[in-house]
Motif scaffolding. Sequence first.
Motif, PDB file in Angstrom:
ATOM      1  N   LEU A 409      13.058  33.323  24.204  1.00 57.64           N
ATOM      2  CA  LEU A 409      11.854  32.765  23.579  1.00 57.64           C
ATOM      3  C   LEU A 409      11.434  31.449  24.214  1.00 57.64           C
ATOM      4  CD1 LEU A 409      12.718  33.624  19.857  1.00 57.64           C
ATOM      5  CD2 LEU A 409      10.897  34.659  21.238  1.00 57.64           C
ATOM      6  N   ALA A 410      12.371  30.786  24.860  1.00 60.90           N
ATOM      7  CA  ALA A 410      12.054  29.538  25.571  1.00 60.90           C
ATOM      8  C   ALA A 410      11.533  29.817  26.979  1.00 60.90           C
ATOM      9  CB  ALA A 410      13.288  28.643  25.633  1.00 60.90           C
ATOM     10  N   GLY A 411      11.426  31.109  27.327  1.00 64.82           N
ATOM     11  CA  GLY A 411      10.900  31.489  28.643  1.00 64.82           C
ATOM     12  C   GLY A 411      11.910  31.402  29.762  1.00 64.82           C
ATOM     13  N   LYS A 412      13.199  31.278  29.426  1.00 70.61           N
ATOM     14  CA  LYS A 412      14.237  31.122  30.457  1.00 70.61           C
ATOM     15  C   LYS A 412      14.736  32.455  31.002  1.00 70.61           C
ATOM     16  CE  LYS A 412      15.895  26.778  28.468  1.00 70.61           C
ATOM     17  NZ  LYS A 412      17.023  26.111  27.773  1.00 70.61           N
ATOM     18  N   GLN A 413      14.459  33.558  30.269  1.00 69.00           N
ATOM     19  CA  GLN A 413      14.879  34.873  30.738  1.00 69.00           C
ATOM     20  C   GLN A 413      14.019  35.949  30.079  1.00 69.00           C
ATOM     21  OE1 GLN A 413      19.024  35.375  29.668  1.00 69.00           O
ATOM     22  NE2 GLN A 413      18.669  35.071  27.492  1.00 69.00           N
ATOM     23  N   THR A 414      14.044  37.143  30.665  1.00 72.42           N
ATOM     24  CA  THR A 414      13.293  38.272  30.099  1.00 72.42           C
ATOM     25  C   THR A 414      14.092  38.898  28.963  1.00 72.42           C
ATOM     26  OG1 THR A 414      14.336  39.881  31.563  1.00 72.42           O
ATOM     27  CG2 THR A 414      12.318  38.797  32.367  1.00 72.42           C
ATOM     28  N   ALA A 415      13.455  39.789  28.220  1.00 71.80           N
ATOM     29  CA  ALA A 415      14.155  40.506  27.149  1.00 71.80           C
ATOM     30  C   ALA A 415      15.281  41.357  27.732  1.00 71.80           C
ATOM     31  CB  ALA A 415      13.171  41.384  26.375  1.00 71.80           C
ATOM     32  N   GLN A 416      15.042  41.979  28.875  1.00 71.05           N
ATOM     33  CA  GLN A 416      16.088  42.797  29.510  1.00 71.05           C
ATOM     34  C   GLN A 416      17.322  41.943  29.817  1.00 71.05           C
ATOM     35  OE1 GLN A 416      15.808  46.484  30.625  1.00 71.05           O
ATOM     36  NE2 GLN A 416      17.922  45.929  30.189  1.00 71.05           N
ATOM     37  N   GLN A 417      17.079  40.764  30.412  1.00 75.88           N
ATOM     38  CA  GLN A 417      18.210  39.876  30.737  1.00 75.88           C
ATOM     39  C   GLN A 417      18.915  39.407  29.463  1.00 75.88           C
ATOM     40  OE1 GLN A 417      15.728  37.115  32.902  1.00 75.88           O
ATOM     41  NE2 GLN A 417      16.620  37.673  34.887  1.00 75.88           N
ATOM     42  N   ALA A 418      18.140  39.065  28.432  1.00 73.23           N
ATOM     43  CA  ALA A 418      18.719  38.583  27.166  1.00 73.23           C
ATOM     44  C   ALA A 418      19.617  39.644  26.539  1.00 73.23           C
ATOM     45  CB  ALA A 418      17.611  38.195  26.197  1.00 73.23           C
ATOM     46  N   LEU A 419      19.122  40.873  26.497  1.00 72.16           N
ATOM     47  CA  LEU A 419      19.890  41.942  25.838  1.00 72.16           C
ATOM     48  C   LEU A 419      21.070  42.393  26.692  1.00 72.16           C
ATOM     49  CD1 LEU A 419      16.840  43.774  24.292  1.00 72.16           C
ATOM     50  CD2 LEU A 419      18.663  42.657  23.013  1.00 72.16           C
ATOM     51  N   ASP A 420      20.910  42.397  28.017  1.00 66.67           N
ATOM     52  CA  ASP A 420      22.054  42.711  28.898  1.00 66.67           C
ATOM     53  C   ASP A 420      23.159  41.676  28.711  1.00 66.67           C
ATOM     54  OD1 ASP A 420      20.865  44.967  29.959  1.00 66.67           O
ATOM     55  OD2 ASP A 420      20.183  43.994  31.820  1.00 66.67           O
ATOM     56  N   ASN A 421      22.762  40.403  28.658  1.00 64.58           N
ATOM     57  CA  ASN A 421      23.748  39.327  28.453  1.00 64.58           C
ATOM     58  C   ASN A 421      24.413  39.449  27.086  1.00 64.58           C
ATOM     59  OD1 ASN A 421      23.130  38.216  30.928  1.00 64.58           O
ATOM     60  ND2 ASN A 421      21.739  36.659  30.121  1.00 64.58           N
ATOM     61  N   ALA A 422      23.608  39.761  26.054  1.00 65.03           N
ATOM     62  CA  ALA A 422      24.154  39.889  24.694  1.00 65.03           C
ATOM     63  C   ALA A 422      25.180  41.015  24.627  1.00 65.03           C
ATOM     64  CB  ALA A 422      23.026  40.138  23.700  1.00 65.03           C
ATOM     65  N   VAL A 423      24.891  42.131  25.314  1.00 65.11           N
ATOM     66  CA  VAL A 423      25.817  43.269  25.328  1.00 65.11           C
ATOM     67  C   VAL A 423      27.103  42.909  26.075  1.00 65.11           C
ATOM     68  CG1 VAL A 423      26.172  45.585  26.309  1.00 65.11           C
ATOM     69  CG2 VAL A 423      24.095  45.085  25.004  1.00 65.11           C
ATOM     70  N   LYS A 424      26.958  42.312  27.232  1.00 67.17           N
ATOM     71  CA  LYS A 424      28.133  41.955  28.046  1.00 67.17           C
ATOM     72  C   LYS A 424      29.026  40.957  27.323  1.00 67.17           C
ATOM     73  CE  LYS A 424      29.356  40.188  32.629  1.00 67.17           C
ATOM     74  NZ  LYS A 424      28.849  39.564  33.869  1.00 67.17           N
ATOM     75  N   ARG A 425      28.425  39.897  26.831  1.00 62.70           N
ATOM     76  CA  ARG A 425      29.200  38.859  26.136  1.00 62.70           C
ATOM     77  C   ARG A 425      29.730  39.368  24.794  1.00 62.70           C
ATOM     78  NH1 ARG A 425      25.625  33.966  25.118  1.00 62.70           N
ATOM     79  NH2 ARG A 425      27.601  33.087  24.374  1.00 62.70           N
ATOM     80  N   GLY A 426      28.906  40.143  24.085  1.00 61.59           N
ATOM     81  CA  GLY A 426      29.318  40.684  22.776  1.00 61.59           C
ATOM     82  C   GLY A 426      30.489  41.632  22.905  1.00 61.59           C
ATOM     83  N   ASN A 427      30.440  42.525  23.896  1.00 60.55           N
ATOM     84  CA  ASN A 427      31.542  43.477  24.109  1.00 60.55           C
ATOM     85  C   ASN A 427      32.846  42.748  24.432  1.00 60.55           C
ATOM     86  OD1 ASN A 427      29.911  45.677  23.638  1.00 60.55           O
ATOM     87  ND2 ASN A 427      29.575  46.161  25.800  1.00 60.55           N
ATOM     88  N   ALA A 428      32.753  41.701  25.258  1.00 59.07           N
ATOM     89  CA  ALA A 428      33.950  40.920  25.611  1.00 59.07           C
ATOM     90  C   ALA A 428      34.529  40.243  24.367  1.00 59.07           C
ATOM     91  CB  ALA A 428      33.595  39.876  26.671  1.00 59.07           C
ATOM     92  N   ALA A 429      33.655  39.716  23.515  1.00 60.39           N
ATOM     93  CA  ALA A 429      34.113  39.045  22.289  1.00 60.39           C
ATOM     94  C   ALA A 429      34.757  40.035  21.320  1.00 60.39           C
ATOM     95  CB  ALA A 429      32.935  38.340  21.611  1.00 60.39           C
ATOM     96  N   ILE A 430      34.201  41.239  21.214  1.00 62.83           N
ATOM     97  CA  ILE A 430      34.770  42.264  20.322  1.00 62.83           C
ATOM     98  C   ILE A 430      36.161  42.655  20.809  1.00 62.83           C
ATOM     99  CG2 ILE A 430      34.554  44.673  19.551  1.00 62.83           C
ATOM    100  CD1 ILE A 430      31.442  44.206  19.695  1.00 62.83           C
ATOM    101  N   LYS A 431      36.299  42.876  22.116  1.00 62.75           N
ATOM    102  CA  LYS A 431      37.615  43.260  22.685  1.00 62.75           C
ATOM    103  C   LYS A 431      38.650  42.170  22.431  1.00 62.75           C
ATOM    104  CE  LYS A 431      36.212  46.636  26.170  1.00 62.75           C
ATOM    105  NZ  LYS A 431      36.610  47.723  25.272  1.00 62.75           N
ATOM    106  N   GLN A 432      38.250  40.930  22.604  1.00 63.88           N
ATOM    107  CA  GLN A 432      39.168  39.815  22.357  1.00 63.88           C
ATOM    108  C   GLN A 432      39.576  39.760  20.887  1.00 63.88           C
ATOM    109  OE1 GLN A 432      37.570  35.937  23.269  1.00 63.88           O
ATOM    110  NE2 GLN A 432      39.585  35.036  23.564  1.00 63.88           N
ATOM    111  N   ALA A 433      38.584  40.002  19.993  1.00 61.98           N
ATOM    112  CA  ALA A 433      38.848  39.930  18.535  1.00 61.98           C
ATOM    113  C   ALA A 433      39.810  41.019  18.070  1.00 61.98           C
ATOM    114  CB  ALA A 433      37.541  40.028  17.768  1.00 61.98           C
ATOM    115  N   ILE A 434      39.764  42.198  18.710  1.00 59.60           N
ATOM    116  CA  ILE A 434      40.659  43.286  18.276  1.00 59.60           C
ATOM    117  C   ILE A 434      41.948  43.319  19.116  1.00 59.60           C
ATOM    118  CG2 ILE A 434      38.782  44.680  17.341  1.00 59.60           C
ATOM    119  CD1 ILE A 434      38.886  46.430  19.830  1.00 59.60           C
ATOM    120  N   GLY A 435      42.088  42.321  20.009  1.00 64.32           N
ATOM    121  CA  GLY A 435      43.343  42.179  20.763  1.00 64.32           C
ATOM    122  C   GLY A 435      43.480  43.089  21.953  1.00 64.32           C
ATOM    123  N   GLN A 436      42.381  43.469  22.563  1.00 66.42           N
ATOM    124  CA  GLN A 436      42.441  44.335  23.754  1.00 66.42           C
ATOM    125  C   GLN A 436      42.291  43.533  25.033  1.00 66.42           C
ATOM    126  OE1 GLN A 436      39.766  47.639  23.719  1.00 66.42           O
ATOM    127  NE2 GLN A 436      40.871  48.706  22.110  1.00 66.42           N
TER     128      GLN A 436
END
Length: 436
Positions: A409-436
């Motif tokens: 929303l600040a114009g620093k990235q596109t929606a595609q980049q935002a959602l790709d980053n959210a998926v990549k970072r989110g998946n890593a955080a989920i794996k860490q939280a469940i101990g994988q």
Amino acid sequence: MTYRGTRLSLALGIMLASSTSSFALTEISWWHAMTGANNEVVETLSKEFNESQSDYKVVPVFKGTYPETLNAGIAAFRAKQAPDIMQVFDAGTGVMMGAQGAIKPVADILSMGGTKFDKSLYLPGIVSYYSKPDGTMLSFPYNSSSPILYYNKDIFKKAGLDENNPPKTWPEVWEAAKKIKTSGAANCGFTSTWLTWIHTENFAAWNDLSFGSNENGIAGTDVELKINSPIFVKHFQELADLAKDGTFRYGGRTSEAKQLFISGECGIFTESSGGLGDVIKSGMNYGTGQLPYEPEAKGAPQNTIPGGASLWVFAGKSDEQYKGVAAFFNFLSKTEIQARLHQVSGYLPVTLAAYEETKKSGFYDKNPAREIPIKQMMGKAPTENSKGVRLVNLPQVRDIENEEYENMLAGKQTAQQALDNAVKRGNAAIKQAIGQ
């Protein structure tokens, strides 16, 4: 004083102390996150319960926003100073379920108070979200909600829009928002609370799209996010484009945008049905509609998933405290209490009896829009995409999403980049939280 007088004074003192302790109220602490009109409801309910009996006293304590209340409760439990009851928002459900040694299932609490838990008495979509796979209810669904659309009828009229016909799809919302902005009817066309809960989790469910693998975490904790598929990217790029000229205005991560709508700054607003109390209190000439859907999505609209919060009970308390909690939950379950809560606050009735009572009273005939959130949740049987979202670290994943949305929303990235980053970072955080 004589020896006999001393003995008499001592005996009277013991009797008085005994009498006082036998009539002492057992205090039940209730930490919550309700503000404004909803805080007034919490205070009123506690007062009414306390006046209805003489054994227990519920003491409500405001602990900040939903995430702040959850964090305060976790810290208090670690310090062995946990409250008896804590209100936890929907995103914290997976966190609490993963800490089962720290909590006492509500089904057990109710049976300690002499009530057998019967899940058939509760709205199915709500009770299943707060239960274990075997059907045991873990928390009491206090203020369940569904996201809906609100709009300012005076602003609609000023912009030349039909004030009795709210937009039903996202393209219709964008068109109406642009018209509001360009006509000068308001400074901003559209705003929304909770981009995570409304525009990500409920966007997925309402349009029957996968939020994540393993039925969004309902069927297992190892989840891979799916929110960077083309239909999500399209939706968020449209929001980002509207933000460039202020047609869409971002208010904040949780419910901050409510002020932009209530103040008349923005004409259209997506928010929890539970936000109705403050909209009514503002005196605005408002209308409501169903949550908009994406017409390109097959089978949309499907069903929304519950938001709001439930009441969790901490482990390690006395039997007397648990009996007090059970008495309070039984009080909250009364049909007249649930019906009033629903009608006053905009939250969903927790019990089917309260829903039927409200229908029978003619309330929906006079207020048809107030049935919208219930119909949205119960209109269709849920699919594997629309049962809910349950991640062991959903608050953390939401924070990641919010960071990426804010950069977009600040114009620093596109929606595609935002959602790709959210998926990549989110998946890593989920794996860490469940101990994988």
